[in-house]
Design a protein around this motif. Sequence first.
Motif, mmCIF file in Angstrom:
data_model
loop_
_atom_site.group_PDB
_atom_site.id
_atom_site.type_symbol
_atom_site.label_atom_id
_atom_site.label_comp_id
_atom_site.label_asym_id
_atom_site.label_seq_id
_atom_site.Cartn_x
_atom_site.Cartn_y
_atom_site.Cartn_z
ATOM 1 N N CYS A 122 114.963 -13.114 65.562
ATOM 2 C CA CYS A 122 113.430 -11.656 65.900
ATOM 3 C C CYS A 122 114.754 -10.964 66.317
ATOM 4 O O CYS A 122 115.502 -10.323 66.320
ATOM 5 N N ALA A 123 113.249 -9.550 65.892
ATOM 6 C CA ALA A 123 113.161 -8.191 66.400
ATOM 7 C C ALA A 123 112.670 -8.231 67.673
ATOM 8 O O ALA A 123 111.492 -8.884 68.040
ATOM 9 N N ASP A 124 113.390 -7.747 68.699
ATOM 10 C CA ASP A 124 112.497 -7.503 69.811
ATOM 11 C C ASP A 124 113.011 -6.082 70.227
ATOM 12 O O ASP A 124 113.750 -5.458 71.027
ATOM 13 N N MET A 184 118.849 -13.480 52.683
ATOM 14 C CA MET A 184 118.169 -14.984 52.897
ATOM 15 C C MET A 184 119.766 -15.199 52.860
ATOM 16 O O MET A 184 120.578 -15.308 52.356
ATOM 17 N N ILE A 185 120.365 -16.362 54.420
ATOM 18 C CA ILE A 185 121.352 -16.600 55.356
ATOM 19 C C ILE A 185 121.580 -17.669 53.206
ATOM 20 O O ILE A 185 120.887 -18.742 53.396
ATOM 21 N N GLU A 193 123.386 -13.475 59.632
ATOM 22 C CA GLU A 193 122.389 -13.256 60.787
ATOM 23 C C GLU A 193 122.534 -11.916 60.731
ATOM 24 O O GLU A 193 121.403 -11.470 61.202
ATOM 25 N N ILE A 194 123.216 -10.928 60.625
ATOM 26 C CA ILE A 194 122.404 -9.523 61.391
ATOM 27 C C ILE A 194 122.274 -8.927 60.004
ATOM 28 O O ILE A 194 121.730 -7.941 60.737
ATOM 29 N N GLU A 195 122.516 -9.476 58.350
ATOM 30 C CA GLU A 195 121.388 -9.103 57.719
ATOM 31 C C GLU A 195 120.066 -9.358 57.527
ATOM 32 O O GLU A 195 119.198 -8.093 57.721
ATOM 33 N N GLU A 196 120.283 -10.368 58.730
ATOM 34 C CA GLU A 196 118.311 -10.949 59.048
ATOM 35 C C GLU A 196 118.043 -9.960 59.961
ATOM 36 O O GLU A 196 116.736 -9.754 60.290
ATOM 37 N N PHE A 197 118.688 -10.369 61.187
ATOM 38 C CA PHE A 197 118.091 -8.838 62.076
ATOM 39 C C PHE A 197 118.059 -7.280 61.896
ATOM 40 O O PHE A 197 117.156 -6.669 61.974
ATOM 41 N N ASP A 246 105.889 -3.887 73.943
ATOM 42 C CA ASP A 246 106.736 -4.517 73.305
ATOM 43 C C ASP A 246 107.041 -5.537 72.733
ATOM 44 O O ASP A 246 105.587 -6.515 72.893
ATOM 45 N N LEU A 247 107.590 -5.760 71.472
ATOM 46 C CA LEU A 247 107.225 -6.059 70.699
ATOM 47 C C LEU A 247 108.046 -6.394 69.172
ATOM 48 O O LEU A 247 109.355 -6.092 69.065
ATOM 49 N N GLY A 248 107.747 -7.290 68.056
ATOM 50 C CA GLY A 248 109.466 -7.080 66.842
ATOM 51 C C GLY A 248 108.474 -8.862 66.037
ATOM 52 O O GLY A 248 107.877 -9.159 66.246
ATOM 53 N N SER A 249 109.307 -8.020 65.116
ATOM 54 C CA SER A 249 108.747 -8.990 63.460
ATOM 55 C C SER A 249 109.645 -10.070 63.311
ATOM 56 O O SER A 249 111.023 -9.831 63.667
ATOM 57 N N GLN A 250 109.628 -11.026 62.774
ATOM 58 C CA GLN A 250 111.013 -12.557 62.644
ATOM 59 C C GLN A 250 111.371 -11.759 61.050
ATOM 60 O O GLN A 250 110.424 -11.243 60.143
#
Length: 422
Positions: A266-268, A1-2, A177-181, A257-261
Amino acid sequence: MIKVEEFILRRSRLIESLEDNSILLVFAGNPKISSADEYYEFITNRNFLYLTNIYQENSVLMIKKNEGYVSESLFIHEKDERIEKWIGKRLTIEEAKNLSGIENVYLLNQFEPELYSSLDSKAYKIVYLDLSEELKIKNEVSTRKFKEYLVSKYKKIDVIDVFNKIIPLRMVKSEGEIEEFKEAIKKTDIGLKAVMKVLKPGLYEYQLQALFEYTLRDIDNSHVSFPTITSSGVNATCLHYVEAKDKVGENDLVLFDLGSQHNSYCADISRTYPANGKFNDLQKTIYEIVLGCNKMIEANAKSGVTINELNNMTIEYLADGCLKAGLIKDKEEIKKYYFHGISHHIGLDTHDPAYKEGVQAYRDIPLVKGNVISNEPGLYFEELKIGVRIEDDLLIQDDGCINLSKDIIKEVKDIEEALKRR
C-alpha cells in the motif's frame, strides 16, 4: 513480484521463533456476508498472505514442529466446476505449490482429520493461532472461537496467539517489498497528476475521487489502498472525511489522502492543492508550516528513533510555526489544530498492525532499518475552513531515511506551476 523464495524464507524465520512440539495454524479467512446472499469483497488475512503468497479464501497453513523436525502443509478448496461457473476458477494443487513454495498441498477436507490426528497423538503441547479480530474460519466460527473449542477438547494443550511473532517480521521490509512500494507510489503519482489536470472550482469532490480511482484501474486494474479521502474547504479539517459529496469552492484548498496498491503493498500519500490554482497568503502560510514540518521529520527519521519521539518533534515544530504566524496564542493551543499522530507503519495494510499490547507500545519501539513509515503532519483550522496535510512514505535506514515518494511534488511553486498548465 516477490519471488517464491522469499515466502519460504519468511516461514523459516517464523519457525525459528516457535517452540518445539507445536503446531502453527494460520487461516486465510472466508468471505463475510453483507446482506442476504451478498458478500463483501474478500480480503485475504494479511498474515496468511505474507507467509504463503496465496489469496484464495478458506485456505489454511499448517506448520508442525516436533522433536526438531518441521513439516509445512497448505490446505485449499477442492475444485468444483459448478461453483467455478459462478465465482471463477480456484487454484489447482500444482498452482498452490508454485505460488507458495510449499510441497505438501492438500484439499481442505483433509485439514481437520490431519489436525485432530496430530493432537490426539499427544506429541504436541502448543497450538499457535493467529487470533486477529474478526478472522473467520467459517461464517459462524472465528479463530477466537476455535481457540475456545481446542482448549475445551485438549486440556493439556496451550493455545498461543502467534500474531506478535509475525508482526516483527512484517515490519522489516525486504528489497523485494520496497520495489512493490515504489510501484504503488508511482501509480499514486500518476493518479494525482490526472486529478491536478482537471482540478478547478465547481467540480464535486466525488468527481475528483472517481478520476483518481479510474486512473488506477486504467493503469493495470490497481485497487486503492484504502477509501480515498477527497475533502475541500472545511471538509478537509475532518481527518477521515470519506463522503466526497460537496462542490469545490473558488477559494478552497482540496486535501487528498489516497494511495494505490501494488501486489497488495500500500502507498499512503497526502497532498493539498488550491482549487483555483494559487494559494492565498493565509493558505500559503499554513501550508508552508506543514511542509517545513514534513521536511524536518524526514531529516530526523532514522533507526533508533521512536514514532513518539517524532510526534513530539512535530508538536513542537507546528506549535512554534503557528505561534510565530499569529495563528495561536500559546503553544498548548496547537492540540486543537493538530490532533493525530505523525506516523504509522505501512505495508500489506495501510496501517500495518501494531502489537497486541496496543498502539502506544508500537509507537515506543525504536525504528529499525527496513521499516516503512508515514510522515504526515497536518494543521486543521475549522474556523478558517482550511485543512492541510502533506504525507510521504519513508524507508528507515541506519543513518537517516529514504523518501520513497519524493517525486510527488509538494513545493508551493511546483504545485502552482502544475496547476497553471491545466
